[in-house]
Design a protein around this motif. Sequence first.
Motif, PDB file in Angstrom:
ATOM      1  N   SER A  15      -1.970  -6.354  -9.365  1.00 60.41           N
ATOM      2  CA  SER A  15      -1.543  -6.820 -10.692  1.00 60.41           C
ATOM      3  C   SER A  15      -2.726  -7.058 -11.622  1.00 60.41           C
ATOM      4  O   SER A  15      -2.592  -6.989 -12.839  1.00 60.41           O
ATOM      5  CB  SER A  15      -0.739  -8.114 -10.547  1.00 60.41           C
ATOM      6  N   ARG A  16      -3.878  -7.372 -11.006  1.00 63.56           N
ATOM      7  CA  ARG A  16      -5.033  -7.739 -11.829  1.00 63.56           C
ATOM      8  C   ARG A  16      -6.317  -7.236 -11.183  1.00 63.56           C
ATOM      9  O   ARG A  16      -6.302  -6.767 -10.045  1.00 63.56           O
ATOM     10  CB  ARG A  16      -5.122  -9.264 -11.963  1.00 63.56           C
ATOM     11  N   SER A  39       2.447 -13.451  -7.596  1.00 65.47           N
ATOM     12  CA  SER A  39       3.303 -14.253  -8.475  1.00 65.47           C
ATOM     13  C   SER A  39       3.298 -13.772  -9.919  1.00 65.47           C
ATOM     14  O   SER A  39       4.210 -14.068 -10.676  1.00 65.47           O
ATOM     15  CB  SER A  39       2.862 -15.719  -8.428  1.00 65.47           C
ATOM     16  N   ASN A  97      -6.329  -5.304  -0.591  1.00 69.90           N
ATOM     17  CA  ASN A  97      -7.232  -5.820  -1.635  1.00 69.90           C
ATOM     18  C   ASN A  97      -6.961  -7.281  -1.983  1.00 69.90           C
ATOM     19  O   ASN A  97      -7.890  -8.025  -2.280  1.00 69.90           O
ATOM     20  CB  ASN A  97      -7.083  -4.941  -2.884  1.00 69.90           C
ATOM     21  N   TYR A 160     -14.187 -18.593   2.526  1.00 73.65           N
ATOM     22  CA  TYR A 160     -13.917 -17.279   1.929  1.00 73.65           C
ATOM     23  C   TYR A 160     -14.816 -16.229   2.573  1.00 73.65           C
ATOM     24  O   TYR A 160     -14.355 -15.164   2.986  1.00 73.65           O
ATOM     25  CB  TYR A 160     -14.155 -17.352   0.416  1.00 73.65           C
ATOM     26  N   THR A 195     -13.756 -10.215 -12.974  1.00 77.36           N
ATOM     27  CA  THR A 195     -12.306 -10.394 -12.819  1.00 77.36           C
ATOM     28  C   THR A 195     -11.995 -11.884 -12.954  1.00 77.36           C
ATOM     29  O   THR A 195     -12.903 -12.718 -13.021  1.00 77.36           O
ATOM     30  CB  THR A 195     -11.821  -9.933 -11.420  1.00 77.36           C
TER      31      THR A 195
HETATM   32  P1  NDP Z   1      -8.282 -11.424  -8.728  1.00 75.15           P
HETATM   33  O1  NDP Z   1      -8.261 -12.887  -8.484  1.00 75.15           O
HETATM   34  O2  NDP Z   1      -8.653 -10.921 -10.063  1.00 75.15           O
HETATM   35  O3  NDP Z   1      -6.853 -10.815  -8.323  1.00 75.15           O
HETATM   36  C1  NDP Z   1      -6.300 -11.168  -7.094  1.00 75.15           C
HETATM   37  C2  NDP Z   1      -5.111 -10.294  -6.786  1.00 75.15           C
HETATM   38  O4  NDP Z   1      -4.618 -10.662  -5.489  1.00 75.15           O
HETATM   39  C3  NDP Z   1      -3.971 -10.478  -7.758  1.00 75.15           C
HETATM   40  O5  NDP Z   1      -3.294  -9.259  -7.867  1.00 75.15           O
HETATM   41  C4  NDP Z   1      -3.103 -11.527  -7.066  1.00 75.15           C
HETATM   42  O6  NDP Z   1      -1.727 -11.443  -7.416  1.00 75.15           O
HETATM   43  C5  NDP Z   1      -3.282 -11.159  -5.606  1.00 75.15           C
HETATM   44  N1  NDP Z   1      -3.127 -12.337  -4.759  1.00 75.15           N
HETATM   45  C6  NDP Z   1      -3.952 -13.413  -4.695  1.00 75.15           C
HETATM   46  N2  NDP Z   1      -3.444 -14.326  -3.860  1.00 75.15           N
HETATM   47  C7  NDP Z   1      -2.272 -13.820  -3.390  1.00 75.15           C
HETATM   48  C8  NDP Z   1      -1.266 -14.297  -2.511  1.00 75.15           C
HETATM   49  N3  NDP Z   1      -1.347 -15.508  -1.963  1.00 75.15           N
HETATM   50  N4  NDP Z   1      -0.198 -13.513  -2.260  1.00 75.15           N
HETATM   51  C9  NDP Z   1      -0.103 -12.303  -2.836  1.00 75.15           C
HETATM   52  N5  NDP Z   1      -0.994 -11.792  -3.690  1.00 75.15           N
HETATM   53  C10 NDP Z   1      -2.066 -12.544  -3.960  1.00 75.15           C
HETATM   54  O7  NDP Z   1      -9.235 -10.832  -7.587  1.00 75.15           O
HETATM   55  P2  NDP Z   1     -10.336  -9.671  -7.662  1.00 75.15           P
HETATM   56  O8  NDP Z   1      -9.752  -8.481  -8.297  1.00 75.15           O
HETATM   57  O9  NDP Z   1     -11.586 -10.242  -8.161  1.00 75.15           O
HETATM   58  O10 NDP Z   1     -10.562  -9.406  -6.092  1.00 75.15           O
HETATM   59  C11 NDP Z   1      -9.973  -8.319  -5.416  1.00 75.15           C
HETATM   60  C12 NDP Z   1     -10.614  -8.211  -4.051  1.00 75.15           C
HETATM   61  O11 NDP Z   1     -12.023  -8.013  -4.191  1.00 75.15           O
HETATM   62  C13 NDP Z   1     -10.446  -9.448  -3.175  1.00 75.15           C
HETATM   63  O12 NDP Z   1     -10.280  -9.047  -1.834  1.00 75.15           O
HETATM   64  C14 NDP Z   1     -11.776 -10.175  -3.345  1.00 75.15           C
HETATM   65  O13 NDP Z   1     -12.054 -11.011  -2.255  1.00 75.15           O
HETATM   66  C15 NDP Z   1     -12.719  -8.990  -3.423  1.00 75.15           C
HETATM   67  N6  NDP Z   1     -13.994  -9.291  -4.046  1.00 75.15           N
HETATM   68  C16 NDP Z   1     -14.065  -9.612  -5.374  1.00 75.15           C
HETATM   69  C17 NDP Z   1     -15.274  -9.850  -5.976  1.00 75.15           C
HETATM   70  C18 NDP Z   1     -15.413 -10.176  -7.423  1.00 75.15           C
HETATM   71  O14 NDP Z   1     -16.541 -10.443  -7.863  1.00 75.15           O
HETATM   72  N7  NDP Z   1     -14.336 -10.180  -8.209  1.00 75.15           N
HETATM   73  C19 NDP Z   1     -16.527  -9.792  -5.188  1.00 75.15           C
HETATM   74  C20 NDP Z   1     -16.346  -9.435  -3.815  1.00 75.15           C
HETATM   75  C21 NDP Z   1     -15.117  -9.194  -3.280  1.00 75.15           C
HETATM   76  P3  NDP Z   1      -1.121 -12.253  -8.706  1.00 75.15           P
HETATM   77  O15 NDP Z   1      -1.628 -11.541  -9.930  1.00 75.15           O
HETATM   78  O16 NDP Z   1       0.343 -12.144  -8.562  1.00 75.15           O
HETATM   79  O17 NDP Z   1      -1.640 -13.645  -8.617  1.00 75.15           O
END
Ligand code: NDP
Length: 254
Positions: A15-16, A39, A97, A160, A195
């Motif tokens: 979603s994001r 959500s 992801n 984490y 993000t």
């Molecule tokens: P965001 O916080 O921007 O987005 C998280 C996404 O995961 C959303 O789509 C959210 O859904 C979904 N999500 C989170 N919690 C739940 C849950 N309990 N149940 C279902 N869906 C869930 O994250 P990023 O895009 O930044 O991160 C993506 C991946 O990259 C992750 O695995 C993160 O650990 C990894 N990462 C990110 C880094 C960064 O700098 N951004 C660095 C290193 C790794 P909803 O929109 O519905 O809430």
Amino acid sequence: MSALAGRTAIVTGASRGIGRGIAERLATDGALVAVHYGSNEKAALETVEIIEGRGGRAFAFRAELGAPDAVDTFYAALDAGLAERGAAREFDILVNNAAASGSGRIHQLTTEVFDRLFAINVKAPLFLVQRGLDRLRDGGRIVNISSAATKHAFPDSVTYAMTKGAVDTMTLALAKELGPRGITVNAVAPGYIATDMNARRRATPEASAALAAMSVFNRIGTPADVADVVGFLVSDDARWITGQYVDATGGTAL
Ligand code: NDP
């Protein structure tokens, strides 16, 4: 012909952020993309809208990955979405992801937060794979999104980082397990990507500059920087790469 024409891809947390970027990339390459979210339905529908606006195919489905019945909910919602589009229940690509962050330093940690992070970041992806094995086609692809935090000390968020270490270990074991079926399993590790997950860390220009300086390219990464790596790993060109931790950090801490 498009590289992923005729294939179905599932991207969790699409979603994001990075997940949305991956969903966009895989749809551009021709896959039907199942856009999972937890959500934020509005954001998930926006992802679908962006993809469809470019002539791609996608649909959104919801499952809270921290819930005890997460895997049942996930596959029931996925099946409903696939059936609505007349698509088969089998799929070719799973990108794990979705993740939650923010466990804090050791003295801030609670057992509740520990359990929730492990449920969302480790238990959910593992059991999504387990339940999906009879429908993931031979020659398929699994990509797990890890983090630079498994190779560089990250005391800011100890649990984490630990969950992502488990993701790396899972990747290695599953690559061996699924190799005989021609399925590759790899982990992609981003550094700082702009993000919602780290919006607070970029709150001031000075803080943003400090994060940018961690990459040799002196900028914070974009979701597309990671999505393009995933796009390669799920393509036929990456058929000989499995069990790998692929650093996609823009040369962080070289
Ligand atoms: P965001 O916080 O921007 O987005 C998280 C996404 O995961 C959303 O789509 C959210 O859904 C979904 N999500 C989170 N919690 C739940 C849950 N309990 N149940 C279902 N869906 C869930 O994250 P990023 O895009 O930044 O991160 C993506 C991946 O990259 C992750 O695995 C993160 O650990 C990894 N990462 C990110 C880094 C960064 O700098 N951004 C660095 C290193 C790794 P909803 O929109 O519905 O809430």
